[in-house]
Each structure stands twice: as C-alpha cells, then as structure tokens.
Design a protein around this motif. Sequence first.
Motif, short mmCIF file in Angstrom:
data_model
loop_
_atom_site.label_atom_id
_atom_site.label_comp_id
_atom_site.label_asym_id
_atom_site.label_seq_id
_atom_site.Cartn_x
_atom_site.Cartn_y
_atom_site.Cartn_z
N UNK A 96 0.85 -1.19 0.00
CA UNK A 96 0.00 0.00 0.00
C UNK A 96 0.89 1.24 0.00
N UNK A 97 0.68 2.14 -0.94
CA UNK A 97 1.65 3.20 -1.19
C UNK A 97 1.77 4.21 -0.05
N UNK A 98 0.75 4.33 0.81
CA UNK A 98 0.81 5.29 1.91
C UNK A 98 0.64 4.62 3.27
N UNK A 99 1.02 3.35 3.35
CA UNK A 99 0.79 2.62 4.60
C UNK A 99 2.04 1.85 5.04
N UNK A 100 3.21 2.29 4.57
CA UNK A 100 4.43 1.58 4.88
C UNK A 100 4.83 1.66 6.34
N UNK A 101 4.67 2.83 6.97
CA UNK A 101 4.97 2.95 8.39
C UNK A 101 4.12 1.96 9.20
N UNK A 102 2.84 1.94 8.88
CA UNK A 102 1.91 1.08 9.64
C UNK A 102 2.18 -0.39 9.40
N UNK A 103 2.46 -0.75 8.16
CA UNK A 103 2.69 -2.17 7.83
C UNK A 103 3.87 -2.72 8.61
N UNK A 104 4.98 -1.99 8.59
CA UNK A 104 6.17 -2.47 9.30
C UNK A 104 6.08 -2.21 10.80
N UNK A 163 -7.25 -7.25 6.95
CA UNK A 163 -7.84 -6.00 7.45
C UNK A 163 -6.94 -4.81 7.22
N UNK A 164 -5.84 -5.01 6.52
CA UNK A 164 -4.78 -4.01 6.43
C UNK A 164 -5.32 -2.65 5.99
N UNK A 165 -5.05 -1.64 6.80
CA UNK A 165 -5.44 -0.27 6.47
C UNK A 165 -6.81 0.13 6.94
N UNK A 166 -7.56 -0.79 7.56
CA UNK A 166 -8.94 -0.48 7.93
C UNK A 166 -9.20 -0.59 9.42
N UNK A 167 -8.15 -0.70 10.23
CA UNK A 167 -8.34 -0.82 11.67
C UNK A 167 -7.39 0.12 12.41
N UNK A 168 -7.71 0.38 13.66
CA UNK A 168 -6.88 1.21 14.52
C UNK A 168 -5.96 0.31 15.35
N UNK A 169 -4.91 0.87 15.93
CA UNK A 169 -4.03 0.05 16.77
C UNK A 169 -4.75 -0.63 17.92
N UNK A 170 -5.70 0.06 18.54
CA UNK A 170 -6.41 -0.55 19.67
C UNK A 170 -7.30 -1.69 19.20
N UNK A 171 -7.84 -1.59 17.98
CA UNK A 171 -8.61 -2.70 17.42
C UNK A 171 -7.71 -3.90 17.16
N UNK A 172 -6.49 -3.64 16.65
CA UNK A 172 -5.55 -4.72 16.42
C UNK A 172 -5.16 -5.40 17.74
N UNK A 173 -4.99 -4.61 18.79
CA UNK A 173 -4.69 -5.16 20.10
C UNK A 173 -5.80 -6.09 20.56
N UNK A 174 -7.03 -5.61 20.49
CA UNK A 174 -8.17 -6.42 20.92
C UNK A 174 -8.26 -7.70 20.12
#
Length: 449
Positions: free
Chosen positions: A76-84, A136-147
């Motif tokens: 995803x071209x604008x999601x590299x920080x989040x992916x890694x 779910x990549x790109x469609x969730x928040x960090x707290x959702x990923x934690x849960x």
Amino acid sequence: MHTPAGKVSGYIVLMIVQIVFLVLFWLFVRYEKSAMPSQLVAEDAGSANEHVSKYPQFQDVQVMIFIGFGFLMTFLRKYGYSATGYTLFMSALVVQWSVLMKGFLHMEGGKISLSLESIIDADIAAAVPLISMGALLGRTTPIQLLCMSIFEVALFAANEYLALNVLSICDCGGSITVHAFGAYFGLAVALMLRPASDQNEAGKHEGANYASDIFAMIGTTFLWVYWPSFNSVLAAGSGGERAILNTFLALAAATVTTFVVSALVSHENKLDMVHVQNSTLAGGVAVGTVCNLLLGAHGAVLIGIIAGTVSVLGYRYLTPWLTSKLRLHDTCGVHNLHGMPALISAIASAIYASLVTADDYQSELQDIFPAMVGSNSTASKIMGGLGRNASTQAGYQLFGIALTLLIAIGGGILTGAVLKYTSFRNLQKDEQHQDEQFWEVPALENKEE
C-alpha cells in the motif's frame, strides 16, 4: 478524526496490557531446568545443548515474522509505516501473550516453563494475527488490532491444543493450526467490518505504486528464503531434514507455476506483481502440514504446482468476486496465500496419512503420528490406549481442519462484532490505508496524493 485525548487513552490501554503481562510472567513463568545453572541440574545439560542448537532456526523464524511479514504488507503506497510498525508491535505483544496462553495449557506444578522452544512456539504463533491483519490491512486502529490479537491468540492456543494434543493430528509446519486459523479468523473479522453497499469501491489510497511494490518484494524474498526453517524448526529426528527438502521443492515449484499462470491469466499476458509477491509463497503453506512426511520429491513438487495455480487463480478471479458480491475486502489476499493453500495441505495430510505404515516410518512414527502407536497421548487414552489405523488417522486430519475452521470463523465473527458494535472507533472511508492517522509523516509525503 481521532482526538488527541482518544489516541492517548488508547496507548494507555496498551501499556496497561503490558503491565498485566509483567505481573503474569512474575507469578507463573519460570526458566525450564535446561536454562538453569548446569551445576544444579547436570542431567539436563544434553537437553540444554539441544535447545541452543535450534537458535539459528529461531533467528530464521524471527526474520520471517519481523521482516518478511512486515515488508510484504508495504505494498500500500501510503501505509508503509503502519505495515512495518504494527508488525513489530503485534509480534512483540503476541510473543508474550502466546507464552502465557500456551503455558497455561501445559502447566507443571502451577508454573509455566520458559525455554527456547517455547519462545520459538510463541514466535510461530505471532504469524497468526499477522495473517489476520493482512485481511484487514489499512482499515483498523491500533487498539482494534490489540483487541483482535488478544482474543485470537487465546482461541488459537485452545484450538492448537485440541488439534495437536487431543485429536493428535500431524501439523509440523502449522498450515492447519497457524495459516488456516489466521486466514479464516481474519476473513471473518473483515466480513463483520465490511463497508456499506454504497461504499464498496476501493479507497483512494488502497493501491500500490512502483516503489511500494518493490519494498513488498523484499518481504516476499525474505519469507521465501527462510520458509524451510519455519516449517522444520519443530520437527523431530530426520523429519526436520525432510521438512527442509520438501518445503524448498514446493516453494520452487510454486514459484515457476506462479509466473506461468500469472502470464496466462493476466491482462495482455503480462506478469502481475501481486501474484509474484504472494503466490510464489503458496507452496510453503501448502506443504506445511505434510512437510515432515515421506512425500518424495515428486510429491513436494506436485503440491507446489497445485498451490501456485490455485493461489494465482484466487487472486485473479475469486478475490474480485468476494469484493463485489460479499463486500469482503481481503486487502492482502490472505485467502489465496494462506487460506486455500492451507486447505490443500490439510487434504494432502489426509491422503498421506491414509498411506502410512510402521515399516515406512520406523521409530519416527511415535513422533509424527503418536496416536497410531498406542502411546500415552491424550488421543490414545481416549481410545482406550489402542493405536489408530491409517484410515482413522486420515479422518482425524480432516476433522482437525474442520474444527479449526469452525473455531476460527466463529471466533472471528464474534471478535468482529465486538470491534464493530461496541465503543471501538472504526475508521471512516477517507481515513483508511494511510499512515497520517497515527504516525508523524514527513511534510512532503503529506502533500502527495
């Protein structure tokens, strides 16, 4: 938009979870005897050396989890920080949680034994929520990923215990308990979080560019190179060498097949980078459950060919259908890389289990199919101490994948419902697939569309 106060409260929750882990480790976790000073337990020196000898493979698995998975999701071209970044965060979280959850199921004297093997086990478990995150990549928040990770790893540990210790199935490379579980759990969550019918089109940032695809290929390459270690690290005896050989051949065959089938089905018969990034790895998943069995070189190659073909066709035809008909946005195509190849592996395991004989496997039968030799396994005790025959073991292999799908999909639906209908904030359409929501991004990047 997220308010600063809301973001801060989310990170406070993350820290609280880490402190809870600290308390649980303090109360329940103790070093295994092999990790204690040798003069106190000299008889365990051999065991300690055996564990340490697995450290190179442990490093390989680490590379797969923290580098391979992370960079694979940078397409995803604008999601590299989040992916890694989220890969690092989730893996560090899940490794700790998995040590605890798996340990609670195997406690001795009210304590959890900590060894290199248990950390390797936990590292492998980290792949489960990472696979689900791909859907779910790109469609969730960090707290959702934690849960999601907390719920998923608890269910994963329970399912793995049932599959390996109660049903006593063979699953050396984790295609059933890891890949199938992670894929279908993530898809079930994605189905619950699917967009409204009038917002089903792709988001404005939901796509790749030339540079992001090259970064994703770095992840593919690392995963490809180290996948034999992932499949073989927990194999016993000569099964470990077979797992390496079979995995390598399956990966090689899947890669060649991917290039051919991709050119045949893609627009203007050109290669599709999505296929090359993902379907080349499908052989490693498809051979996982059976990688330590006597497949023969031809068997491993055949599994790789089938997996590569099915995966490419899934990306080309099935994924667009799921998106248009079910509004199921499988961002990374985990169904094609992990889900369907895992089903292929489960079917292959039933076929090869039905052909097992004691003469073929000799003393290794105890390690690979313990329930077939009337051992002290839970499965054998349930059957009155009698060993299974080959056809019965084949049936248990199929029952194992069916149970895994039931728990994964059911658990994913419940988790998705919690994420959607409780106080968790869901990202809006224009907030998805971009780092700016949760990361400080250089000003030049902020101006790019």
